[in-house]
Design a protein around this motif. Sequence first.
Motif, PDB file in Angstrom:
ATOM      1  N   ARG A 161      -6.200 -36.804 -41.809  1.00 15.30           N
ATOM      2  CA  ARG A 161      -7.094 -35.748 -42.257  1.00 15.30           C
ATOM      3  C   ARG A 161      -6.686 -34.443 -41.569  1.00 15.30           C
ATOM      4  O   ARG A 161      -6.278 -34.446 -40.406  1.00 15.30           O
ATOM      5  N   VAL A 162      -6.824 -33.342 -42.287  1.00 17.92           N
ATOM      6  CA  VAL A 162      -6.578 -32.030 -41.690  1.00 17.92           C
ATOM      7  C   VAL A 162      -7.887 -31.539 -41.074  1.00 17.92           C
ATOM      8  O   VAL A 162      -8.945 -31.594 -41.710  1.00 17.92           O
ATOM      9  N   VAL A 163      -7.811 -31.079 -39.818  1.00 17.87           N
ATOM     10  CA  VAL A 163      -8.997 -30.621 -39.119  1.00 17.87           C
ATOM     11  C   VAL A 163      -8.742 -29.211 -38.583  1.00 17.87           C
ATOM     12  O   VAL A 163      -7.642 -28.893 -38.143  1.00 17.87           O
ATOM     13  N   ASP A 164      -9.759 -28.358 -38.657  1.00 15.61           N
ATOM     14  CA  ASP A 164      -9.655 -27.014 -38.092  1.00 15.61           C
ATOM     15  C   ASP A 164      -9.779 -27.089 -36.570  1.00 15.61           C
ATOM     16  O   ASP A 164     -10.618 -27.830 -36.037  1.00 15.61           O
ATOM     17  N   ALA A 224      -4.772 -28.876 -37.356  1.00 13.72           N
ATOM     18  CA  ALA A 224      -4.024 -30.036 -36.864  1.00 13.72           C
ATOM     19  C   ALA A 224      -4.271 -31.203 -37.809  1.00 13.72           C
ATOM     20  O   ALA A 224      -5.239 -31.210 -38.591  1.00 13.72           O
ATOM     21  N   LEU A 225      -3.377 -32.175 -37.733  1.00 12.19           N
ATOM     22  CA  LEU A 225      -3.510 -33.401 -38.514  1.00 12.19           C
ATOM     23  C   LEU A 225      -4.099 -34.476 -37.608  1.00 12.19           C
ATOM     24  O   LEU A 225      -3.507 -34.831 -36.586  1.00 12.19           O
ATOM     25  N   VAL A 254      -1.876 -34.092 -34.384  1.00 11.22           N
ATOM     26  CA  VAL A 254      -0.557 -33.491 -34.514  1.00 11.22           C
ATOM     27  C   VAL A 254      -0.735 -32.043 -34.955  1.00 11.22           C
ATOM     28  O   VAL A 254      -1.311 -31.785 -36.028  1.00 11.22           O
ATOM     29  N   PRO A 255      -0.262 -31.060 -34.168  1.00 14.72           N
ATOM     30  CA  PRO A 255      -0.474 -29.650 -34.532  1.00 14.72           C
ATOM     31  C   PRO A 255       0.282 -29.277 -35.804  1.00 14.72           C
ATOM     32  O   PRO A 255       1.436 -29.661 -35.992  1.00 14.72           O
ATOM     33  N   LEU A 256      -0.393 -28.530 -36.671  1.00 11.56           N
ATOM     34  CA  LEU A 256       0.219 -28.020 -37.898  1.00 11.56           C
ATOM     35  C   LEU A 256       0.418 -26.511 -37.824  1.00 11.56           C
ATOM     36  O   LEU A 256       1.382 -25.994 -38.374  1.00 11.56           O
ATOM     37  N   SER A 257      -0.511 -25.835 -37.181  1.00 10.14           N
ATOM     38  CA  SER A 257      -0.450 -24.380 -37.001  1.00 10.14           C
ATOM     39  C   SER A 257      -1.342 -24.035 -35.816  1.00 10.14           C
ATOM     40  O   SER A 257      -1.853 -24.921 -35.129  1.00 10.14           O
ATOM     41  N   VAL A 262     -14.860 -35.416 -39.345  1.00 11.10           N
ATOM     42  CA  VAL A 262     -14.079 -35.297 -40.570  1.00 11.10           C
ATOM     43  C   VAL A 262     -13.908 -36.656 -41.247  1.00 11.10           C
ATOM     44  O   VAL A 262     -13.750 -36.740 -42.459  1.00 11.10           O
ATOM     45  N   TRP A 263     -13.956 -37.739 -40.449  1.00  6.42           N
ATOM     46  CA  TRP A 263     -13.874 -39.070 -41.050  1.00  6.42           C
ATOM     47  C   TRP A 263     -15.228 -39.585 -41.495  1.00  6.42           C
ATOM     48  O   TRP A 263     -15.377 -40.103 -42.586  1.00  6.42           O
ATOM     49  N   THR A 264     -16.204 -39.479 -40.634  1.00  4.05           N
ATOM     50  CA  THR A 264     -17.490 -40.073 -40.967  1.00  4.05           C
ATOM     51  C   THR A 264     -18.143 -39.364 -42.149  1.00  4.05           C
ATOM     52  O   THR A 264     -18.725 -40.010 -43.018  1.00  4.05           O
TER      53      THR A 264
END
Length: 347
Positions: A166-169, A152-153, A145-148, A227-229
Amino acid sequence: MTTPPITELSERARDVFRIAVETYLDSGQPVGSRTLSKLSGLNLSPASIRNVMQDLEELGLLAAPHTSAGRMPTDHGLRLFVDGMMQAMEPSAEERAAIERRAGEAGSLEEALSNTTAALSGLSACAGMVLVPKHEPVLRQFSFVPLSDDRALAVLVGDDGSVENRVVDLPPGLNHEALIAAGNYLTATLGGATLAEARKRIARQIRDEQAALDSAARALVERGIAVWTEDGDHRPVLIVRGQARLLDEAAADDLERVQQLLEELEGKQEIARLLDSAREGDAARIFIGAENKLFALSGSSVIAKPVRALDGRVVGVVGVIGPTRLNYARVVPMVDFTAATVARLLA
C-alpha cells in the motif's frame, strides 16, 4: 406513496388483497376477479371482487399492467403483504439437510460458502449471495520502502507467505532512520497478530506511551496500520451463485428486465454495499423493487440476513435476489436457516 396500514382495510378488502397477492406470487401472472371468485372461497361474485380490487388499486396496492389484464400487487402492496399478512413457512427437513450437506462438503472455506450459496439458490429459485469479510492474514513482517520525500510503500508479509503493498503518505520531517525504526517496531510488536489485533495493540501501546518511537515514527506506524485496516473493512468477499435461475419460464415475457438484473449483478461492489446495509438488527431485511435504487429498473427483490458469531458480532450477510413475485413466505425462513449455517462455518 405511503403504504396504508393493514388496519385501514376492511376485512373483505384484506381477504381479497391477501388472496390476490398469494395467487400472483404462485403464478407470476396478473389475477382477475373471475379467477379469484373460482379459487378463493370468498363467496363473492366476480363483480364484487372487481369493485374491491378497484378500491385496492386506488390505494396503490394493486395495479393493472394492461387495460384488459388482471391486477398484480405494486411494490407498496407487496410491502404491506410482507410486513402485515405473510405467514412464514419453515424449511422442510429435506431443505435443511440439503443446505447443511453442501456446507459440509470438503474444501476450503470459500468453497464451502460457495456450495452453501449454491444450495440456497437452488432451493429458493433465486440467485444466492453471501458477503463475508476478507480473510485477515496473520502478520509476519512489516516494512516501509521510500518512494519520495512524502510517500512510502508499506509492505506487509503474511504468515502464509502472502505479500501486499500500500502507498502511505509520510508525516512531515520523517527521515530514513525513522522509516526503518517504524518497520522494525511493527514487525517485532505485531508478529503473529491479525490486522484487527494489531490495530488494538498499537493503539494501546501508543496511548500508554509504551512505544519506543519518536513522534514522526509513531505517526507513521499509525498510518501504516490504518491504511490496511480501513481498506480491509471495505474489501469483503461477495459470492453470487445461481444467476441462471433468474431465467425461468415466467421471465420469457420480460427479458429486458432480467437482462437489466443480470447486468446489475455484475456490479458486485454496489451489491456488497446493499447487503452490508442489512447488518443492523437480527431479522432478515427485505428490499422490494424500487425501494432500493440499485434494482429499481429491474424490479427485483432482495432478502438479506446478517450472520452473527457466537459472541454476537456480525461476520457476514446471506441473501437472495429474484423477481418481486418470489415466494417470500418460503424464502425468508430459508435465508434465516442458511445464515445460521454460514455462522457455523465461520465460527
